[in-house]
Design a protein around this motif. Structure first.
Motif, mmCIF file in Angstrom:
data_model
loop_
_atom_site.group_PDB
_atom_site.id
_atom_site.type_symbol
_atom_site.label_atom_id
_atom_site.label_comp_id
_atom_site.label_asym_id
_atom_site.label_seq_id
_atom_site.Cartn_x
_atom_site.Cartn_y
_atom_site.Cartn_z
ATOM 1 N N ALA A 1 20.356 10.287 -16.464
ATOM 2 C CA ALA A 1 20.161 10.243 -17.915
ATOM 3 C C ALA A 1 19.723 8.846 -18.360
ATOM 4 C CB ALA A 1 21.441 10.645 -18.633
ATOM 5 N N GLN A 2 20.225 7.816 -17.704
ATOM 6 C CA GLN A 2 19.843 6.446 -18.052
ATOM 7 C C GLN A 2 18.371 6.186 -17.730
ATOM 8 O OE1 GLN A 2 22.936 3.556 -16.624
ATOM 9 N NE2 GLN A 2 24.000 5.421 -15.997
ATOM 10 N N LEU A 3 17.932 6.670 -16.565
ATOM 11 C CA LEU A 3 16.541 6.449 -16.156
ATOM 12 C C LEU A 3 15.571 7.253 -17.017
ATOM 13 C CD1 LEU A 3 17.049 6.539 -12.297
ATOM 14 C CD2 LEU A 3 16.708 4.516 -13.726
ATOM 15 N N THR A 4 15.893 8.505 -17.295
ATOM 16 C CA THR A 4 14.998 9.315 -18.127
ATOM 17 C C THR A 4 15.019 8.815 -19.570
ATOM 18 O OG1 THR A 4 16.781 10.952 -18.427
ATOM 19 C CG2 THR A 4 15.178 11.360 -16.666
ATOM 20 N N GLY A 5 16.138 8.242 -19.988
ATOM 21 C CA GLY A 5 16.182 7.633 -21.316
ATOM 22 C C GLY A 5 15.239 6.455 -21.412
ATOM 23 N N TRP A 6 15.164 5.666 -20.345
ATOM 24 C CA TRP A 6 14.214 4.547 -20.329
ATOM 25 C C TRP A 6 12.782 5.069 -20.359
ATOM 26 C CZ3 TRP A 6 15.341 -0.550 -20.891
ATOM 27 C CH2 TRP A 6 14.296 -1.449 -20.702
ATOM 28 N N GLU A 7 12.530 6.143 -19.621
ATOM 29 C CA GLU A 7 11.176 6.693 -19.554
ATOM 30 C C GLU A 7 10.755 7.387 -20.845
ATOM 31 O OE1 GLU A 7 10.588 9.101 -16.123
ATOM 32 O OE2 GLU A 7 10.509 7.390 -14.758
ATOM 33 N N ALA A 8 11.677 7.598 -21.750
ATOM 34 C CA ALA A 8 11.298 8.127 -23.060
ATOM 35 C C ALA A 8 10.503 7.092 -23.852
ATOM 36 C CB ALA A 8 12.545 8.544 -23.840
ATOM 37 N N SER A 9 10.641 5.816 -23.484
ATOM 38 C CA SER A 9 9.920 4.749 -24.177
ATOM 39 C C SER A 9 8.823 4.124 -23.337
ATOM 40 C CB SER A 9 10.905 3.646 -24.604
ATOM 41 O OG SER A 9 11.841 4.126 -25.548
ATOM 42 N N PHE A 10 8.855 4.333 -22.022
ATOM 43 C CA PHE A 10 7.877 3.735 -21.125
ATOM 44 C C PHE A 10 7.393 4.763 -20.115
ATOM 45 C CE2 PHE A 10 10.404 0.163 -22.601
ATOM 46 C CZ PHE A 10 9.432 -0.788 -22.885
ATOM 47 N N PRO A 11 6.127 4.703 -19.705
ATOM 48 C CA PRO A 11 5.634 5.648 -18.704
ATOM 49 C C PRO A 11 6.309 5.411 -17.352
ATOM 50 C CG PRO A 11 3.976 3.968 -19.159
ATOM 51 C CD PRO A 11 5.068 3.782 -20.162
ATOM 52 N N PRO A 12 6.457 6.466 -16.549
ATOM 53 C CA PRO A 12 7.198 6.343 -15.285
ATOM 54 C C PRO A 12 6.594 5.345 -14.309
ATOM 55 C CG PRO A 12 6.085 8.477 -15.450
ATOM 56 C CD PRO A 12 6.010 7.842 -16.796
ATOM 57 N N ALA B 1 15.885 0.518 -24.717
ATOM 58 C CA ALA B 1 14.489 0.778 -24.328
ATOM 59 C C ALA B 1 13.554 0.839 -25.540
ATOM 60 C CB ALA B 1 14.397 2.046 -23.493
ATOM 61 N N PRO B 2 13.892 1.548 -26.628
ATOM 62 C CA PRO B 2 12.999 1.523 -27.803
ATOM 63 C C PRO B 2 12.831 0.138 -28.396
ATOM 64 C CG PRO B 2 14.557 3.360 -27.947
ATOM 65 C CD PRO B 2 15.016 2.493 -26.812
#
Length: 305
Positions: free
Chosen positions: A214-225, A132-133
């Motif tokens: 954890a996978q979904l919230t990890g993606w949202e650490a780089s992109f808005p929900p 994601a980053p």
């Protein structure tokens, strides 16, 4: 690891073509792509997973939409470039060379009445926390679509695929018992070396890959929900047209009636039942994970064991 291809006209031509011709075609295509890369944008959206969750079916359904473009050229049927993992030889220019030019999109826009969108798909994109980053750097405005499947059945399907591919010598029971040992230290190795691709974490993550939150919230650490759409795989299997309508709404595209509802990448090996003892053990393991996931999503998953 080479680019992922799906079965299509391009795949059929590839199977009948000699290697020298394929190599020459690859070289010519990439040369043209690189020469025109300044006019080639990054993808507008990605399908990011999950493995054995319908990624290939969703990809092929979307490829039936007149306003959605896969990779360049379409005849080659590249589902994914693999740029964001297992690739330290290419740069952003090479990545963008796989997507259609704005000039070509302008031609289509005059016919369609709207700008067509480009994408690629990989079930690994959601699973590797480093991706994601990387995506945010190359395509900061991209949208993502994630599929989540009943994790008990996903684990069994994943295991059967590994057996079918000849890389899983253990029984399902033993593979689950040894999963933690097989994956021990792999994530740390990945974090220490950005070039390292963990085959073990890709192949043998039967249980852990179904812990989706954890996978979904990890993606949202780089992109808005609001730029992440999560779809239940079971809905895709049951109502593909409804899911395509949902995806079109998410992407701000007109809906399109699918000319074919054929399932993709499914084999008889994934249709039999999960062994009873392992099904019960996995259901117990995933129950708290699924409850937290439902709370996060705000809608019921309706997964049985």
């Amino acid at each position: 690891m080479g680019p992922i291809r799906t079965r299509s006209l391009g795949g059929s031509l590839k199977a009948r073509s000699p290697r020298w011709l394929l190599n020459a075609s690859d070289h010519a295509t990439r040369t043209i792509g690189l020469l025109t890369e300044a006019d080639r944008p990054a993808p507008d959206f990605l399908i990011i997973g999950t493995k054995r969750g319908g990624t290939t079916s969703l990809y092929n359904y979307l490829m039936q939409h007149p306003g959605i473009l896969g990779t360049y050229p379409r005849i080659r049927s590249l589902k994914s470039t693999n740029f964001f993992f297992a690739d330290d030889q290419h740069d952003e220019r090479w990545y963008r060379s796989h997507f259609h030019t704005e000039h070509y999109r302008a031609v289509l826009r005059r016919r369609l009445g709207y700008r067509p969108l480009g994408f690629e798909a990989s079930p690994y994109y959601m699973w590797d926390p480093r991706i994601a980053p990387k995506v945010a750097t190359v395509a900061p405005h991209v949208k993502a679509i994630a599929l989540v499947r009943n994790p008990v059945r996903r684990a069994w399907s994943h295991y059967q695929e590994r057996v079918q591919n000849g890389v899983e010598p253990l029984s399902f029971q033993d593979s689950l018992a040894l999963e933690a040992d097989r994956l021990a230290g792999e994530l740390e190795h990945m974090e220490a070396d950005h070039r390292y691709h963990s085959t073990a974490r890709d192949w043998y993550s039967y249980r852990s890959r179904g812990e989706y939150l954890a996978q979904l919230t990890g993606w949202e650490a780089s992109f808005p929900p609001e730029r992440l759409l999560v779809v239940a795989s079971e809905k895709l299997y049951r109502e593909p047209q409804a899911v395509i309508d949902q995806v079109c709404d998410f992407l701000h595209l007109p809906t399109h009636k699918l000319p074919s509802l054929q399932a993709f990448n499914a084999t008889w090996r994934t249709r039999n039942s999960v062994p009873g003892r392992q099904a019960d053990e996995l259901a117990d393991h995933f129950a708290p994970h699924n409850r937290r996931l439902e709370k996060y999503l705000g809608w019921p998953l309706e997964w049985d064991s």
